[in-house]
Scaffold this active site. Structure first.
Site, short mmCIF file in Angstrom:
data_model
loop_
_atom_site.label_atom_id
_atom_site.label_comp_id
_atom_site.label_asym_id
_atom_site.label_seq_id
_atom_site.Cartn_x
_atom_site.Cartn_y
_atom_site.Cartn_z
N LYS A 38 0.84 -1.20 0.00
CA LYS A 38 0.00 0.00 0.00
C LYS A 38 0.88 1.25 0.00
O LYS A 38 1.57 1.52 0.98
CB LYS A 38 -0.91 0.06 1.23
CG LYS A 38 -1.96 1.17 1.11
CD LYS A 38 -2.62 1.52 2.43
CE LYS A 38 -1.91 2.64 3.14
NZ LYS A 38 -1.97 3.95 2.42
N GLU A 94 9.74 1.19 10.75
CA GLU A 94 10.76 2.23 10.63
C GLU A 94 10.03 3.55 10.79
O GLU A 94 9.28 3.98 9.92
CB GLU A 94 11.46 2.14 9.27
CG GLU A 94 12.81 2.86 9.24
CD GLU A 94 12.71 4.24 8.64
OE1 GLU A 94 12.52 5.18 9.44
OE2 GLU A 94 12.83 4.38 7.43
N CYS A 127 13.01 11.00 7.82
CA CYS A 127 12.99 10.54 9.20
C CYS A 127 14.37 10.66 9.85
O CYS A 127 14.49 10.75 11.07
CB CYS A 127 12.50 9.10 9.28
SG CYS A 127 13.35 7.98 8.16
N GLU A 176 8.79 15.78 16.14
CA GLU A 176 9.35 15.64 14.80
C GLU A 176 8.63 16.62 13.88
O GLU A 176 7.43 16.49 13.63
CB GLU A 176 9.19 14.22 14.28
CG GLU A 176 9.84 14.00 12.93
CD GLU A 176 9.69 12.58 12.43
OE1 GLU A 176 10.61 12.09 11.74
OE2 GLU A 176 8.65 11.95 12.70
#
Length: 361
Positions: A56, A131, A165, A262
């Site tokens: 996906k 992750e 990231c 973040e």
């Protein structure tokens, strides 16, 4: 993919070995920030291990994966080996994570969504690799090559408009070179050419959506309200497109939202330090729920090794940032995820270990 043979300690004559077998049907959910790279990181090792795949793509970037599906058909893959399924995370992604016929789910994305996937996967106790997010420290020691550190730290923060990231978003810079490093990074940020991604002259493209742009600018505003100094940038660029000015923030504190959260945009927050105690420096760098990546800038190899051992992150770069290679495992400590992609460990994500013990007559 090889197993191992073992010398058995028990009495008698034995032949014992292991086999690495495919885990089965794998659900893979990839993000929008590097859609084709993340597809390759996921699909390659799963196919090499002998698994079948339901992939996906992110709802923001489905076209690359759909084109890949077309290439799979043209290449003559057996029907059902690779399946591309588009849709939203809260519906399609959630169904994949909970589906009893999926043996493993591999996800790259936010820590918040990673938690939801881990909970959904408990139905059939499927294997999960994650992750997730990061808040990478970029540590510039007093003996660092200033020009190299300025160039590297700028790239760490602004590469892909900060939508990575592993982005270096927390600068720890030694007090004796702090002003030089900060002025150099600010100057680079101000010179970056913003524009459309298809323009070869563009150095910094837009962020992915209006929602993302509004989140980034909100966090910048919170930093300003909390008393941080906006060295350069500080908000939206223009009024067309989702562009955010490359932003450098100084005078930050560990409790500020720009340090804790973040941001996932072209924003770097800086803090000076003047203590040579590596334990203290590592403690400050590790003061985050994340542990995906970090970089150290120094000309002292001994210091680099000692500090790298103290940093709680899956990858530590020295005198570079955002360097990856297919041979090098990549993944995170703490709330940056479970498991490792790339390298030999990527194959381990998609296999089960079977032990065979034969008693010899």
């Amino acid at each position: 993919i090889n197993g191992e043979t073992m010398t058995v300690n028990a009495p008698g004559d034995w032949h014992a070995y292991t086999r690495r077998e495919p885990v089965g049907v794998v659900g893979q959910i990839i993000p929008w920030n590097f859609p084709l790279s993340m597809l390759a990181w996921k699909v390659g090792p799963a196919l090499a291990a002998g698994c079948t795949i339901v992939l996906k793509p992110a709802e923001q970037t489905p076209l690359g994966a759909l084109y890949f599906g077309k290439l799979v058909q043209e290449a003559g893959f057996p029907e059902g080996v690779v399946n591309i399924l588009t849709g939203f995370g809260e519906t399609v992604g959630a169904a994949m994570a909970a589906h009893p016929d999926i043996d493993k789910v591999a996800f790259t994305g936010s820590t918040e969504v990673g938690r939801l996937i881990a909970r959904a996967a408990t139905g059939n106790l499927k294997k999960v690799s994650l992750e997730l997010g990061g808040k990478a420290p970029t540590i510039v020691l007093g003996d660092a090559d200033i020009d190299m550190a300025v160039a590297g730290a700028s790239s760490a923060a602004f590469f892909n408009a900060g939508q990575s990231c592993g982005a270096g978003t927390r600068f720890f810079v030694h007090k004796k070179i702090y002003d030089k490093v900060m002025s150099g990074i600010a100057a680079r940020a101000e010179k970056l050419k913003l524009g459309a991604g298809l323009d070869p002259a563009t150095e910094l493209g837009p962020v992915v959506s209006q929602q993302q742009m509004e989140r980034i600018t909100r966090l910048i505003s919170e930093g300003r309200s909390d008393g941080a100094e906006i060295v350069t940038g500080g908000g939206r660029a223009g009024d067309v497109g989702y562009f955010v000015k490359p932003t450098v923030i100084s005078r930050t504190r560990p409790d500020m939202s720009v340090i804790r959260e973040e941001i996932f945009g072209p924003v770097a927050c800086a803090m000076p330090f003047d203590d040579e105690d590596l334990d203290k420096l590592a403690k400050d760098a590790n003061d985050t729920e994340y542990g995906l990546a970090a970089s150290i800038w120094t000309n002292n190899l001994g210091t680099a090794h000692r500090l790298a051992a103290k940093i709680k992150s899956g990858t530590v770069w020295v005198n570079c940032h955002n360097f990856n290679d297919v041979t090098m495992p990549f993944g995170g400590f703490k709330q940056s995820g479970w498991g490792r992609e790339l390298g030999e460990q990527a194959l381990q994500l998609y296999t089960e270990t079977k032990t065979v013990a034969i008693r010899l007559p």
